[in-house]
Scaffold this motif. Structure first.
Motif, mmCIF file in Angstrom:
data_model
loop_
_atom_site.group_PDB
_atom_site.id
_atom_site.type_symbol
_atom_site.label_atom_id
_atom_site.label_comp_id
_atom_site.label_asym_id
_atom_site.label_seq_id
_atom_site.Cartn_x
_atom_site.Cartn_y
_atom_site.Cartn_z
ATOM 1 N N MET A 1 -8.513 10.139 -4.355
ATOM 2 C CA MET A 1 -8.736 8.765 -5.393
ATOM 3 C C MET A 1 -7.575 7.852 -5.521
ATOM 4 S SD MET A 1 -11.346 11.808 -7.781
ATOM 5 C CE MET A 1 -11.533 10.038 -9.345
ATOM 6 N N LEU A 2 -6.619 8.440 -5.802
ATOM 7 C CA LEU A 2 -5.649 7.727 -6.209
ATOM 8 C C LEU A 2 -5.388 6.876 -4.892
ATOM 9 C CD1 LEU A 2 -2.859 9.216 -7.989
ATOM 10 C CD2 LEU A 2 -3.704 7.363 -8.573
ATOM 11 N N SER A 3 -5.192 7.178 -3.754
ATOM 12 C CA SER A 3 -5.005 6.509 -2.652
ATOM 13 C C SER A 3 -6.297 5.741 -1.775
ATOM 14 C CB SER A 3 -5.245 7.664 -1.307
ATOM 15 O OG SER A 3 -5.511 8.377 -0.342
ATOM 16 N N GLU A 4 -7.482 5.677 -2.236
ATOM 17 C CA GLU A 4 -8.464 5.520 -2.002
ATOM 18 C C GLU A 4 -8.384 3.464 -3.475
ATOM 19 O OE1 GLU A 4 -12.216 7.267 -2.657
ATOM 20 O OE2 GLU A 4 -11.139 8.438 -1.735
ATOM 21 N N ASP A 5 -8.082 4.226 -4.258
ATOM 22 C CA ASP A 5 -8.453 2.889 -5.663
ATOM 23 C C ASP A 5 -6.923 2.836 -6.245
ATOM 24 O OD1 ASP A 5 -8.165 1.017 -7.477
ATOM 25 O OD2 ASP A 5 -10.174 2.112 -8.587
ATOM 26 N N ILE A 6 -5.332 2.099 -5.962
ATOM 27 C CA ILE A 6 -3.814 2.468 -6.680
ATOM 28 C C ILE A 6 -3.574 1.942 -7.799
ATOM 29 C CG2 ILE A 6 -3.330 0.110 -5.252
ATOM 30 C CD1 ILE A 6 -1.343 3.793 -5.278
ATOM 31 N N SER A 7 -5.499 1.605 -7.604
ATOM 32 C CA SER A 7 -5.480 0.851 -9.695
ATOM 33 C C SER A 7 -5.187 1.588 -10.151
ATOM 34 C CB SER A 7 -5.972 -0.238 -9.573
ATOM 35 O OG SER A 7 -7.248 -0.053 -9.844
ATOM 36 N N LEU A 8 -5.522 3.031 -9.807
ATOM 37 C CA LEU A 8 -5.288 3.862 -10.622
ATOM 38 C C LEU A 8 -3.801 4.856 -11.191
ATOM 39 C CD1 LEU A 8 -8.942 5.719 -9.308
ATOM 40 C CD2 LEU A 8 -8.837 3.883 -11.595
ATOM 41 N N LEU A 9 -2.965 4.317 -10.413
ATOM 42 C CA LEU A 9 -1.939 4.891 -10.485
ATOM 43 C C LEU A 9 -1.410 4.384 -12.003
ATOM 44 C CD1 LEU A 9 0.254 6.521 -9.377
ATOM 45 C CD2 LEU A 9 0.925 4.315 -8.623
ATOM 46 N N GLN A 10 -1.014 6.033 -12.909
ATOM 47 C CA GLN A 10 -0.623 5.323 -13.841
ATOM 48 C C GLN A 10 0.936 4.645 -14.043
ATOM 49 O OE1 GLN A 10 0.025 4.676 -17.077
ATOM 50 N NE2 GLN A 10 -1.095 6.575 -18.142
ATOM 51 N N ARG A 11 1.988 3.720 -14.701
ATOM 52 C CA ARG A 11 2.418 3.462 -14.116
ATOM 53 C C ARG A 11 3.351 2.711 -15.884
ATOM 54 N NH1 ARG A 11 -1.971 0.330 -14.182
ATOM 55 N NH2 ARG A 11 -2.154 -1.333 -16.530
ATOM 56 N N PRO A 12 4.318 2.583 -15.675
ATOM 57 C CA PRO A 12 5.958 2.596 -14.223
ATOM 58 C C PRO A 12 5.961 4.121 -14.003
ATOM 59 C CG PRO A 12 6.667 1.753 -16.607
ATOM 60 C CD PRO A 12 5.561 2.229 -17.017
ATOM 61 N N ILE A 13 6.156 4.422 -12.778
ATOM 62 C CA ILE A 13 7.324 5.656 -12.297
ATOM 63 C C ILE A 13 8.092 5.320 -11.908
ATOM 64 C CG2 ILE A 13 6.655 6.975 -10.607
ATOM 65 C CD1 ILE A 13 3.863 6.316 -10.824
ATOM 66 N N ILE A 14 9.589 5.718 -12.206
ATOM 67 C CA ILE A 14 10.793 5.788 -11.713
ATOM 68 C C ILE A 14 11.137 6.813 -10.903
ATOM 69 C CG2 ILE A 14 13.055 5.798 -12.483
ATOM 70 C CD1 ILE A 14 11.549 4.672 -15.675
ATOM 71 N N GLU A 15 11.202 6.634 -10.053
ATOM 72 C CA GLU A 15 11.728 8.050 -9.174
ATOM 73 C C GLU A 15 13.383 7.728 -8.941
ATOM 74 O OE1 GLU A 15 10.583 8.970 -4.412
ATOM 75 O OE2 GLU A 15 10.717 6.975 -4.609
ATOM 76 N N LEU A 16 14.061 8.382 -9.322
ATOM 77 C CA LEU A 16 15.568 8.543 -8.441
ATOM 78 C C LEU A 16 16.040 10.114 -7.622
ATOM 79 C CD1 LEU A 16 18.104 7.269 -8.516
ATOM 80 C CD2 LEU A 16 18.082 8.565 -11.059
ATOM 81 N N ASP A 17 15.930 9.722 -6.535
ATOM 82 C CA ASP A 17 16.810 11.570 -5.646
ATOM 83 C C ASP A 17 15.070 12.257 -5.612
ATOM 84 O OD1 ASP A 17 19.245 10.322 -5.396
ATOM 85 O OD2 ASP A 17 20.274 11.731 -7.301
ATOM 86 N N SER B 1 0.912 -1.376 0.570
ATOM 87 C CA SER B 1 0.198 -0.370 0.269
ATOM 88 C C SER B 1 1.321 0.931 0.083
ATOM 89 C CB SER B 1 -0.932 0.299 1.325
ATOM 90 O OG SER B 1 0.068 0.364 1.832
ATOM 91 N N MET B 2 0.409 2.867 -0.798
ATOM 92 C CA MET B 2 1.125 3.627 -0.266
ATOM 93 C C MET B 2 0.601 4.629 0.441
ATOM 94 S SD MET B 2 1.948 3.992 -4.970
ATOM 95 C CE MET B 2 3.400 5.274 -4.388
ATOM 96 N N PRO B 3 0.694 4.742 1.256
ATOM 97 C CA PRO B 3 -0.289 6.129 1.664
ATOM 98 C C PRO B 3 -0.344 7.494 1.063
ATOM 99 C CG PRO B 3 1.876 5.725 2.910
ATOM 100 C CD PRO B 3 1.915 4.754 1.830
ATOM 101 N N ILE B 4 -1.234 8.433 1.436
ATOM 102 C CA ILE B 4 -1.508 9.485 1.099
ATOM 103 C C ILE B 4 -0.109 10.390 0.879
ATOM 104 C CG2 ILE B 4 -1.821 10.707 2.539
ATOM 105 C CD1 ILE B 4 -3.983 11.448 -0.105
ATOM 106 N N GLN B 5 0.967 10.154 1.817
ATOM 107 C CA GLN B 5 1.833 11.247 1.726
ATOM 108 C C GLN B 5 2.715 10.304 0.687
ATOM 109 O OE1 GLN B 5 0.586 9.458 4.299
ATOM 110 N NE2 GLN B 5 0.463 10.869 6.170
ATOM 111 N N GLN B 6 3.576 9.062 0.656
ATOM 112 C CA GLN B 6 4.522 8.619 -0.538
ATOM 113 C C GLN B 6 3.592 9.135 -1.947
ATOM 114 O OE1 GLN B 6 4.843 4.368 -0.165
ATOM 115 N NE2 GLN B 6 5.935 4.467 -1.619
ATOM 116 N N LEU B 7 2.439 9.251 -1.962
ATOM 117 C CA LEU B 7 2.018 9.515 -3.341
ATOM 118 C C LEU B 7 1.725 10.917 -3.365
ATOM 119 C CD1 LEU B 7 -2.035 7.821 -3.565
ATOM 120 C CD2 LEU B 7 0.334 7.480 -4.788
ATOM 121 N N GLU B 8 2.052 11.825 -2.276
ATOM 122 C CA GLU B 8 1.815 13.343 -2.686
ATOM 123 C C GLU B 8 3.966 13.554 -3.006
ATOM 124 O OE1 GLU B 8 1.024 17.452 -0.457
ATOM 125 O OE2 GLU B 8 1.129 15.819 0.906
#
Length: 124
Positions: free
Chosen positions: A70-86, A35-42
């Motif tokens: 909306m994303l935190s309620e249904d994480i399947s709505l998150l676009q993908r893939p996402i790359i995070e670097l620094d 799960s991704m908490p809303i803080q991580q999505l932010e």
């Protein structure tokens, strides 16, 4: 480098294959299982150039809080893939955007490590 994926997504699987082929180290995060908490999505939102694109739905007329809720309620709505670097993140669609991202001046350190030498040589 964190890679947020859906293991059933062909774009995610293509990205993983590309990274492994080029021996680029990454931390794989299956956001459907973890799960991704809303803080991580932010935090991801703040790292993206066009954060409204992190949603797989029409965001017209919606503000940041509504989209993240909306994303935190249904994480399947998150676009993908996402790359995070620094302090930067991208939506790697198509997966080859990853190479452009890693080539950029601010992320060349990712290609400087010995384990990524092969990738760096291929990109030059």
């Amino acid at each position: 480098m964190n890679i947020y994926i859906n293991p059933h997504c062909s774009k995610c699987l293509s990205l993983l294959k590309l990274l492994k082929l080029n021996q680029i180290a990454f931390n794989q995060i299956n956001y459907l299982e973890n799960s991704m908490p809303i803080q991580q999505l932010e935090q991801l939102w703040d790292k993206l150039d066009e954060p409204q694109n992190m949603a797989r739905f029409d965001t017209a007329g919606l503000d940041k809080d509504a989209i993240l809720s909306m994303l935190s309620e249904d994480i399947s709505l998150l676009q993908r893939p996402i790359i995070e670097l620094d302090e930067k993140a991208i939506i790697a669609r198509p997966p080859e955007k990853c190479i452009e991202f890693l080539r950029s001046e601010e992320h060349t350190s990712e290609l400087q490590s010995p384990c990524n030498l092969v990738c760096r040589l291929l990109l030059e």
